[in-house]
Motif scaffolding. Structure first.
Motif, PDB file in Angstrom:
ATOM      1  N   MET A   1       0.840  -1.211   0.000  1.00 50.96           N
ATOM      2  CA  MET A   1       0.000   0.000   0.000  1.00 50.96           C
ATOM      3  C   MET A   1       0.876   1.263   0.000  1.00 50.96           C
ATOM      4  SD  MET A   1      -3.491   0.147   0.791  1.00 50.96           S
ATOM      5  CE  MET A   1      -4.681   1.331   1.307  1.00 50.96           C
ATOM      6  N   LEU A   2       0.499   2.204  -0.826  1.00 51.03           N
ATOM      7  CA  LEU A   2       1.225   3.479  -0.884  1.00 51.03           C
ATOM      8  C   LEU A   2       0.344   4.543  -0.240  1.00 51.03           C
ATOM      9  CD1 LEU A   2       3.678   5.076  -2.221  1.00 51.03           C
ATOM     10  CD2 LEU A   2       2.094   5.521  -4.092  1.00 51.03           C
ATOM     11  N   HIS A   3       0.912   5.281   0.705  1.00 49.04           N
ATOM     12  CA  HIS A   3       0.145   6.327   1.390  1.00 49.04           C
ATOM     13  C   HIS A   3       0.774   7.684   1.141  1.00 49.04           C
ATOM     14  CE1 HIS A   3      -2.369   3.602   3.723  1.00 49.04           C
ATOM     15  NE2 HIS A   3      -1.294   2.877   3.921  1.00 49.04           N
ATOM     16  N   LEU A   4      -0.015   8.606   0.641  1.00 49.23           N
ATOM     17  CA  LEU A   4       0.452   9.995   0.534  1.00 49.23           C
ATOM     18  C   LEU A   4      -0.375  10.825   1.503  1.00 49.23           C
ATOM     19  CD1 LEU A   4       0.263   8.896  -2.752  1.00 49.23           C
ATOM     20  CD2 LEU A   4       1.661  10.925  -2.864  1.00 49.23           C
ATOM     21  N   THR A   5       0.293  11.660   2.275  1.00 45.15           N
ATOM     22  CA  THR A   5      -0.426  12.493   3.244  1.00 45.15           C
ATOM     23  C   THR A   5      -0.033  13.950   3.054  1.00 45.15           C
ATOM     24  OG1 THR A   5      -0.187  10.627   4.757  1.00 45.15           O
ATOM     25  CG2 THR A   5      -1.035  12.674   5.698  1.00 45.15           C
ATOM     26  N   ASP A   6      -1.016  14.740   2.684  1.00 45.20           N
ATOM     27  CA  ASP A   6      -0.831  16.198   2.548  1.00 45.20           C
ATOM     28  C   ASP A   6       0.420  16.565   1.754  1.00 45.20           C
ATOM     29  OD1 ASP A   6      -3.133  17.032   3.793  1.00 45.20           O
ATOM     30  OD2 ASP A   6      -2.254  16.890   5.792  1.00 45.20           O
ATOM     31  N   VAL A   7       0.582  15.936   0.600  1.00 46.14           N
ATOM     32  CA  VAL A   7       1.755  16.220  -0.228  1.00 46.14           C
ATOM     33  C   VAL A   7       1.500  17.472  -1.067  1.00 46.14           C
ATOM     34  CG1 VAL A   7       3.206  15.361  -2.116  1.00 46.14           C
ATOM     35  CG2 VAL A   7       2.449  13.799  -0.305  1.00 46.14           C
ATOM     36  N   SER A   8       2.349  18.474  -0.875  1.00 42.49           N
ATOM     37  CA  SER A   8       2.251  19.708  -1.663  1.00 42.49           C
ATOM     38  C   SER A   8       3.570  19.951  -2.361  1.00 42.49           C
ATOM     39  CB  SER A   8       1.955  20.907  -0.758  1.00 42.49           C
ATOM     40  OG  SER A   8       0.674  20.782  -0.178  1.00 42.49           O
ATOM     41  N   HIS A   9       3.484  20.590  -3.545  1.00 37.73           N
ATOM     42  CA  HIS A   9       4.732  20.989  -4.195  1.00 37.73           C
ATOM     43  C   HIS A   9       4.587  22.350  -4.845  1.00 37.73           C
ATOM     44  CE1 HIS A   9       8.758  20.283  -5.572  1.00 37.73           C
ATOM     45  NE2 HIS A   9       8.405  20.872  -6.693  1.00 37.73           N
ATOM     46  N   VAL A  10       5.498  23.245  -4.482  1.00 33.98           N
ATOM     47  CA  VAL A  10       5.519  24.580  -5.084  1.00 33.98           C
ATOM     48  C   VAL A  10       6.847  24.713  -5.829  1.00 33.98           C
ATOM     49  CG1 VAL A  10       5.400  27.060  -4.644  1.00 33.98           C
ATOM     50  CG2 VAL A  10       4.158  25.481  -3.145  1.00 33.98           C
ATOM     51  N   TYR A  11       6.765  24.965  -7.141  1.00 35.09           N
ATOM     52  CA  TYR A  11       7.992  25.148  -7.927  1.00 35.09           C
ATOM     53  C   TYR A  11       8.615  26.510  -7.624  1.00 35.09           C
ATOM     54  CZ  TYR A  11       7.178  20.921 -10.657  1.00 35.09           C
ATOM     55  OH  TYR A  11       7.030  19.625 -11.043  1.00 35.09           O
ATOM     56  N   ALA A  12       9.877  26.653  -8.013  1.00 34.72           N
ATOM     57  CA  ALA A  12      10.628  27.876  -7.690  1.00 34.72           C
ATOM     58  C   ALA A  12       9.927  29.131  -8.221  1.00 34.72           C
ATOM     59  CB  ALA A  12      12.043  27.766  -8.255  1.00 34.72           C
ATOM     60  N   ASN A  13       9.198  28.988  -9.338  1.00 38.32           N
ATOM     61  CA  ASN A  13       8.518  30.167  -9.900  1.00 38.32           C
ATOM     62  C   ASN A  13       7.186  30.456  -9.205  1.00 38.32           C
ATOM     63  OD1 ASN A  13       6.806  28.192 -10.804  1.00 38.32           O
ATOM     64  ND2 ASN A  13       7.102  28.585 -12.981  1.00 38.32           N
ATOM     65  N   GLY A  14       6.878  29.706  -8.155  1.00 41.31           N
ATOM     66  CA  GLY A  14       5.666  29.978  -7.386  1.00 41.31           C
ATOM     67  C   GLY A  14       4.472  29.119  -7.776  1.00 41.31           C
ATOM     68  N   THR A  15       4.596  28.327  -8.848  1.00 44.26           N
ATOM     69  CA  THR A  15       3.467  27.465  -9.245  1.00 44.26           C
ATOM     70  C   THR A  15       3.216  26.386  -8.186  1.00 44.26           C
ATOM     71  OG1 THR A  15       4.103  27.737 -11.560  1.00 44.26           O
ATOM     72  CG2 THR A  15       2.583  25.926 -11.064  1.00 44.26           C
ATOM     73  N   ARG A  16       1.995  26.351  -7.676  1.00 41.33           N
ATOM     74  CA  ARG A  16       1.639  25.294  -6.717  1.00 41.33           C
ATOM     75  C   ARG A  16       1.097  24.116  -7.524  1.00 41.33           C
ATOM     76  NH1 ARG A  16       0.488  24.382  -1.311  1.00 41.33           N
ATOM     77  NH2 ARG A  16       1.348  26.405  -0.775  1.00 41.33           N
TER      78      ARG A  16
END
Ligand code: ADP
Length: 292
Positions: free
Chosen positions: A1-16
């Motif tokens: 089982m793979l669990h992701l919890t509250d994974v966010s990514h913001v690129y250097a240019n500010g793109t969420r």
């Protein structure tokens, strides 16, 4: 089982690109569906440990994927969106080389691995041909072969059917279905049929967020009675868009078949229709747009 919890990514240019993605992905085929720019590739690269998310936790079984990416890599098979290099090397030699890189050091083991995989993906007869001369479908099947080296427990395939003709696509999806039973396979795609044909579970990603998750059949049932259809002339479409939430339009015999989303009978001569996964997907995107 793979669990992701509250994974966010913001690129250097500010793109969420990812916004608090939480998902639990069991064994079998899991479809990650979303339009271009939804964040699918970012999520796939993050799970494949090619980039580290700005926030959040990822676990695969006992492995903390962010803290111990090298442990995850041992059980990972990854077919990226753009496999990139198609050198003038034969399929056999390339696979052999990749098996060395994946740590299959014994020549005898490697021979068994490479030969088994070439048979499995149905490229045995062209094993001596250069990859540079392969068709799109052959390249994708080669991509799966390299992803399967070392019996991975987690397989990630990013938009694998884009650009394949229907026969190649069919063959590729059948191949995925065969390997998908005992391992976690994540299939990222913007093609609804890929998910409908293959995946017992799925999620829809839009603007970096999970908008829907579940079993396709249940999600289809949940939209019963909310999808309405009418055949009209093109000229009537603008007025229809102004009055109704249009999910899709398609041409049939020169007229336009319009599907709209409505909790109750929208009148105007619309009739209730059985929804498919396409309508589930479009209504989820429409909902996400309204919320934006
Ligand atoms: P998808 O695979 O669903 O098409 P992506 O993960 O490629 O989505 O992209 C999600 C968003 O992040 C898009 O707005 C895209 O422009 C942006 N993005 C992707 N890669 C980068 C990057 N390296 N730098 C900045 N923005 C990026």
């Amino acid at each position: 089982m793979l669990h992701l919890t509250d994974v966010s990514h913001v690129y250097a240019n500010g793109t969420r690109a990812l916004d608090r993605v939480t998902l639990s992905i069991p064994r079998g085929m899991f479809g990650l569906l979303g339009p271009n720019g939804a964040g699918k590739s970012t999520l796939m690269r993050t799970i494949a440990t090619l980039q580290t998310p700005t926030e959040g936790a990822i676990r695969f079984g006992d492995v903390d994927v962010i803290a111990q990416p090298e442990l995850l890599r041992r059980s990972l098979g990854y077919l990226p969106q753009d496999f990139g290099v198609y050198p003038r090397v034969s399929a056999y030699d390339m696979l052999d080389h990749m098996a060395v890189l994946k740590g299959v050091t014994s020549a005898a083991d490697r021979r068994t691995t490479v030969e088994t995989l070439l048979h499995q993906v149905n490229l045995w007869s062209v094993r001596k041909k250069a990859l540079a001369g392969f068709s799109g479908g052959m390249r994708q099947r080669f991509g799966i072969a390299q992803a399967l080296i070392g019996n991975p427990a987690l397989i990630i395939v990013d938009e694998p059917t884009a650009g394949l003709d229907p026969e190649e696509r069919n063959r590729f999806l059948n191949l995925l279905a065969e390997i998908g039973e005992n391992v976690v396979v994540i299939l990222s795609t913007h093609i609804v049929e890929d998910v409908a044909d293959l995946c017992p579970r799925m999620a829809v990603l839009a603007d970096g967020r999970v908008r829907l998750e579940g079993a396709p059949l249940e999600l289809i049932q949940a939209t019963r009675g909310r999808i309405w259809s009418k055949v009209m002339d093109r000229g009537e479409l603008a007025a229809c868009r102004a009055r109704h939430e249009v999910l899709s339009t398609r041409l049939f015999a020169g007229r336009t078949v319009v599907h709209v989303l409505s909790e109750r009978d929208p009148g105007d001569g619309f009739a209730s229709v059985d929804a498919g996964l396409q309508e589930v997907y479009f209504s989820t995107l429409a909902h996400a747009r309204r919320a934006a």
